[in-house]
Design a protein around this motif. Sequence first.
Motif, PDB file in Angstrom:
ATOM      1  N   TRP A   8      -3.219   4.819   5.220  1.00 19.58           N
ATOM      2  CA  TRP A   8      -2.746   3.920   4.163  1.00 19.58           C
ATOM      3  C   TRP A   8      -3.861   3.663   3.159  1.00 19.58           C
ATOM      4  O   TRP A   8      -5.019   3.441   3.529  1.00 19.58           O
ATOM      5  N   GLY A  53      -4.442   2.160  -1.282  1.00 23.73           N
ATOM      6  CA  GLY A  53      -3.836   1.434  -2.394  1.00 23.73           C
ATOM      7  C   GLY A  53      -4.894   0.771  -3.240  1.00 23.73           C
ATOM      8  O   GLY A  53      -6.095   1.014  -3.056  1.00 23.73           O
ATOM      9  N   LEU A  73       0.856  -1.178   0.000  1.00 22.33           N
ATOM     10  CA  LEU A  73       0.000   0.000   0.000  1.00 22.33           C
ATOM     11  C   LEU A  73       0.899   1.238   0.000  1.00 22.33           C
ATOM     12  O   LEU A  73       2.126   1.123  -0.003  1.00 22.33           O
ATOM     13  N   ILE A 119      -5.857  -3.770  -0.644  1.00 20.79           N
ATOM     14  CA  ILE A 119      -6.668  -3.475   0.550  1.00 20.79           C
ATOM     15  C   ILE A 119      -7.331  -4.767   1.027  1.00 20.79           C
ATOM     16  O   ILE A 119      -7.322  -5.078   2.220  1.00 20.79           O
TER      17      ILE A 119
END
Length: 162
Positions: free
Chosen positions: A88, A90, A5, A95
């Motif tokens: 975070w 991504g 990520l 995820i």
Amino acid sequence: MAFRLSDHEGIEVGPEALIGRPTMVFFGFTYCPDVCPTTLSEISGWLDDLGEEAEEMNVVFITVDPERDTIEAMADYVAYFHPSIRGWTGPEDEIARAAQGFRARYERVQTDGGDYTMNHTASVFLFDATGRFTTMIDFHEPRKFAVPKIRRSLNEESEGAT
């Protein structure tokens, strides 16, 4: 649990970023109307209570809505909370891999008007410095119980280092 990520500063991160210091992980999303801002505010309060000990913690907020939660959106959102909290995001598959590794659940739910929201695990995961799961802090768990749990995770690190 392997995933890649990016944090809210665009730095690539993965599970290795969670090793070496005790860690709190919370899954949520920036469009969340209640649970996420409440929990991140509570985490901020817990970190304030820890004082200098808070600097020893990794604190990670992982989105479950990468479609809307870009790096920039995460940076804007986490700026409202304690400066130790990292956001975070991504790709959806990364995820999903991260959530599976933490045993967190989430799902997209359509709302009236063609929009959507996300249902998700509302607990905070706590890990010691080795990455071993220690406990969870439940949504709205009183501070008098949450902060001691965090301190135990911090102490497990120092006990393991002796």
